[in-house]
Motif scaffolding. Sequence first.
Motif, PDB file in Angstrom:
ATOM      1  N   TYR A  36       0.846  -1.203   0.000  1.00  0.00           N
ATOM      2  CA  TYR A  36       0.000   0.000   0.000  1.00  0.00           C
ATOM      3  C   TYR A  36       0.871   1.237   0.000  1.00  0.00           C
ATOM      4  O   TYR A  36       1.817   1.354   0.780  1.00  0.00           O
ATOM      5  CB  TYR A  36      -0.891  -0.002   1.246  1.00  0.00           C
ATOM      6  N   PHE A  37       0.534   2.189  -0.910  1.00  0.00           N
ATOM      7  CA  PHE A  37       1.210   3.478  -0.959  1.00  0.00           C
ATOM      8  C   PHE A  37       0.150   4.560  -1.149  1.00  0.00           C
ATOM      9  O   PHE A  37      -0.700   4.447  -2.034  1.00  0.00           O
ATOM     10  CB  PHE A  37       2.205   3.538  -2.128  1.00  0.00           C
ATOM     11  N   ARG A  38       0.212   5.597  -0.318  1.00  0.00           N
ATOM     12  CA  ARG A  38      -0.716   6.722  -0.433  1.00  0.00           C
ATOM     13  C   ARG A  38      -0.019   7.863  -1.160  1.00  0.00           C
ATOM     14  O   ARG A  38       1.080   8.276  -0.775  1.00  0.00           O
ATOM     15  CB  ARG A  38      -1.188   7.184   0.944  1.00  0.00           C
ATOM     16  N   LEU A  39      -0.654   8.380  -2.223  1.00  0.00           N
ATOM     17  CA  LEU A  39      -0.070   9.431  -3.047  1.00  0.00           C
ATOM     18  C   LEU A  39      -1.044  10.595  -3.171  1.00  0.00           C
ATOM     19  O   LEU A  39      -2.259  10.385  -3.283  1.00  0.00           O
ATOM     20  CB  LEU A  39       0.257   8.900  -4.442  1.00  0.00           C
ATOM     21  N   LEU A  40      -0.512  11.820  -3.180  1.00  0.00           N
ATOM     22  CA  LEU A  40      -1.314  13.021  -3.365  1.00  0.00           C
ATOM     23  C   LEU A  40      -1.090  13.574  -4.765  1.00  0.00           C
ATOM     24  O   LEU A  40       0.035  13.561  -5.285  1.00  0.00           O
ATOM     25  CB  LEU A  40      -0.954  14.071  -2.319  1.00  0.00           C
ATOM     26  N   THR A  41      -2.143  14.122  -5.361  1.00  0.00           N
ATOM     27  CA  THR A  41      -2.066  14.558  -6.754  1.00  0.00           C
ATOM     28  C   THR A  41      -1.263  15.843  -6.943  1.00  0.00           C
ATOM     29  O   THR A  41      -0.995  16.223  -8.089  1.00  0.00           O
ATOM     30  CB  THR A  41      -3.473  14.763  -7.340  1.00  0.00           C
ATOM     31  N   ASP A  42      -0.879  16.515  -5.855  1.00  0.00           N
ATOM     32  CA  ASP A  42      -0.024  17.693  -6.019  1.00  0.00           C
ATOM     33  C   ASP A  42       1.458  17.341  -5.971  1.00  0.00           C
ATOM     34  O   ASP A  42       2.322  18.211  -6.097  1.00  0.00           O
ATOM     35  CB  ASP A  42      -0.347  18.761  -4.970  1.00  0.00           C
ATOM     36  N   GLU A  43       1.773  16.060  -5.814  1.00  0.00           N
ATOM     37  CA  GLU A  43       3.163  15.614  -5.796  1.00  0.00           C
ATOM     38  C   GLU A  43       3.618  15.347  -7.232  1.00  0.00           C
ATOM     39  O   GLU A  43       2.901  14.695  -7.999  1.00  0.00           O
ATOM     40  CB  GLU A  43       3.290  14.335  -4.969  1.00  0.00           C
ATOM     41  N   PRO A  44       4.790  15.853  -7.644  1.00  0.00           N
ATOM     42  CA  PRO A  44       5.268  15.562  -9.005  1.00  0.00           C
ATOM     43  C   PRO A  44       5.259  14.055  -9.265  1.00  0.00           C
ATOM     44  O   PRO A  44       5.771  13.273  -8.442  1.00  0.00           O
ATOM     45  CB  PRO A  44       6.687  16.125  -9.003  1.00  0.00           C
ATOM     46  N   PRO A  45       4.665  13.598 -10.370  1.00  0.00           N
ATOM     47  CA  PRO A  45       4.536  12.158 -10.600  1.00  0.00           C
ATOM     48  C   PRO A  45       5.850  11.395 -10.597  1.00  0.00           C
ATOM     49  O   PRO A  45       5.898  10.243 -10.147  1.00  0.00           O
ATOM     50  CB  PRO A  45       3.850  12.091 -11.978  1.00  0.00           C
ATOM     51  N   ASP A  46       6.943  12.009 -11.118  1.00  0.00           N
ATOM     52  CA  ASP A  46       8.212  11.282 -11.113  1.00  0.00           C
ATOM     53  C   ASP A  46       8.705  11.063  -9.689  1.00  0.00           C
ATOM     54  O   ASP A  46       9.281  10.015  -9.361  1.00  0.00           O
ATOM     55  CB  ASP A  46       9.261  11.995 -11.960  1.00  0.00           C
ATOM     56  N   GLN A  47       8.465  12.032  -8.818  1.00  0.00           N
ATOM     57  CA  GLN A  47       8.856  11.889  -7.417  1.00  0.00           C
ATOM     58  C   GLN A  47       8.030  10.812  -6.729  1.00  0.00           C
ATOM     59  O   GLN A  47       8.555   9.996  -5.965  1.00  0.00           O
ATOM     60  CB  GLN A  47       8.674  13.228  -6.704  1.00  0.00           C
ATOM     61  N   ALA A  48       6.730  10.809  -7.005  1.00  0.00           N
ATOM     62  CA  ALA A  48       5.857   9.782  -6.429  1.00  0.00           C
ATOM     63  C   ALA A  48       6.283   8.394  -6.896  1.00  0.00           C
ATOM     64  O   ALA A  48       6.365   7.446  -6.100  1.00  0.00           O
ATOM     65  CB  ALA A  48       4.407  10.047  -6.816  1.00  0.00           C
ATOM     66  N   LEU A  49       6.564   8.261  -8.201  1.00  0.00           N
ATOM     67  CA  LEU A  49       6.973   6.971  -8.747  1.00  0.00           C
ATOM     68  C   LEU A  49       8.298   6.521  -8.139  1.00  0.00           C
ATOM     69  O   LEU A  49       8.473   5.340  -7.800  1.00  0.00           O
ATOM     70  CB  LEU A  49       7.087   7.066 -10.265  1.00  0.00           C
ATOM     71  N   ARG A  50       9.238   7.456  -7.981  1.00  0.00           N
ATOM     72  CA  ARG A  50      10.527   7.108  -7.390  1.00  0.00           C
ATOM     73  C   ARG A  50      10.350   6.573  -5.966  1.00  0.00           C
ATOM     74  O   ARG A  50      10.980   5.577  -5.586  1.00  0.00           O
ATOM     75  CB  ARG A  50      11.455   8.327  -7.388  1.00  0.00           C
ATOM     76  N   GLN A  51       9.493   7.219  -5.181  1.00  0.00           N
ATOM     77  CA  GLN A  51       9.267   6.764  -3.811  1.00  0.00           C
ATOM     78  C   GLN A  51       8.711   5.350  -3.788  1.00  0.00           C
ATOM     79  O   GLN A  51       9.154   4.500  -3.002  1.00  0.00           O
ATOM     80  CB  GLN A  51       8.317   7.722  -3.095  1.00  0.00           C
ATOM     81  N   VAL A  52       7.737   5.079  -4.659  1.00  0.00           N
ATOM     82  CA  VAL A  52       7.131   3.748  -4.691  1.00  0.00           C
ATOM     83  C   VAL A  52       8.161   2.694  -5.094  1.00  0.00           C
ATOM     84  O   VAL A  52       8.309   1.655  -4.432  1.00  0.00           O
ATOM     85  CB  VAL A  52       5.933   3.724  -5.665  1.00  0.00           C
ATOM     86  N   LEU A  53       8.882   2.948  -6.180  1.00  0.00           N
ATOM     87  CA  LEU A  53       9.820   1.944  -6.699  1.00  0.00           C
ATOM     88  C   LEU A  53      10.971   1.690  -5.730  1.00  0.00           C
ATOM     89  O   LEU A  53      11.371   0.544  -5.507  1.00  0.00           O
ATOM     90  CB  LEU A  53      10.359   2.389  -8.056  1.00  0.00           C
ATOM     91  N   ARG A  54      11.494   2.756  -5.149  1.00  0.00           N
ATOM     92  CA  ARG A  54      12.644   2.587  -4.243  1.00  0.00           C
ATOM     93  C   ARG A  54      12.226   1.930  -2.933  1.00  0.00           C
ATOM     94  O   ARG A  54      12.978   1.111  -2.378  1.00  0.00           O
ATOM     95  CB  ARG A  54      13.334   3.932  -3.997  1.00  0.00           C
ATOM     96  N   ARG A  55      11.060   2.248  -2.429  1.00  0.00           N
ATOM     97  CA  ARG A  55      10.602   1.592  -1.212  1.00  0.00           C
ATOM     98  C   ARG A  55      10.357   0.115  -1.440  1.00  0.00           C
ATOM     99  O   ARG A  55      10.623  -0.721  -0.578  1.00  0.00           O
ATOM    100  CB  ARG A  55       9.334   2.271  -0.689  1.00  0.00           C
TER     101      ARG A  55
END
Length: 293
Positions: free
Chosen positions: A268-287
Amino acid sequence: MLDAAALLALRNLPLVARLIAEGGQAGLHPSRRRGAGMEFSQYRPYQPGDDLRRLDWRLAARSDRYYIRESDVDTRLTVRLVLDASASMNHPDSAGVSKLDYARLLLAGLAYVAQQQGDAVGLYAVQATGLQTVPPRSDAGQLQRLYHALGAVQAAGSLPGVPTLAPLFGRQGATITVVVSDLYDLEEGSQLEQILTHLRAAGGDVVVLHLLAPNELTLDYPNAATLEDLETGQRMQLDPAQRPEYQRQLEDWLRRTEQSVRGHGLDYFRLLTDEPPDQALRQVLRRRQGAPV
């Protein structure tokens, strides 16, 4: 680092997907691992318990030492991208970016990452009318098929019943399933809860990306605003005095929602739509790879 509104303004999903993926700087899974594969990689000293069939006897005869041949084992997978296309995904943030818009960007980036790793990747848009599918493939034209399908998806109505989603629930092998949803109405026995249960039962690795708009968390609206449930049509007048109670109930719902998803054995990962998508994707993949964000 571009935010979602700026990326959407480019109106070029193939370009945006590459920008997001390159900013992600990680893969969905390790592309290769050491083991008993076909492609030789390196030697390492023999250790008790190693498979003697992998011992290099010719090298042992020349050096009087024992070494194991290690190879790169191909770990390519099938990646299934599941998009919630119910009406609640039309909810926009203060910049006008809907959760559906943001989901398109994330999934386009993930599709690009998967293809770069040699994975077969497919799309499953869950709509009120049923399932729109681009079956997983790894050929050169697959990304264009996925981008076209993502661009055409419209969010409307509620999630359909489980029987109409049978292609999603076939027994899976080496598969990663990524679900992008706002998890609206995730309660025991709900359609969404049944979908997650069946995905877990099908096997493979299942990852849930929970999308929220920041204004859903803060109720950042004018005092006289009228709120409408996009799936039921129910309306209510916003009373500023209700904000503390709303946020208390919201925090309780978020906690229960995460517990429910994890209780099904899903990431499970919670993401907000004001976060740059590349940053959100990086957090998910690296975690997921256990690396520092």
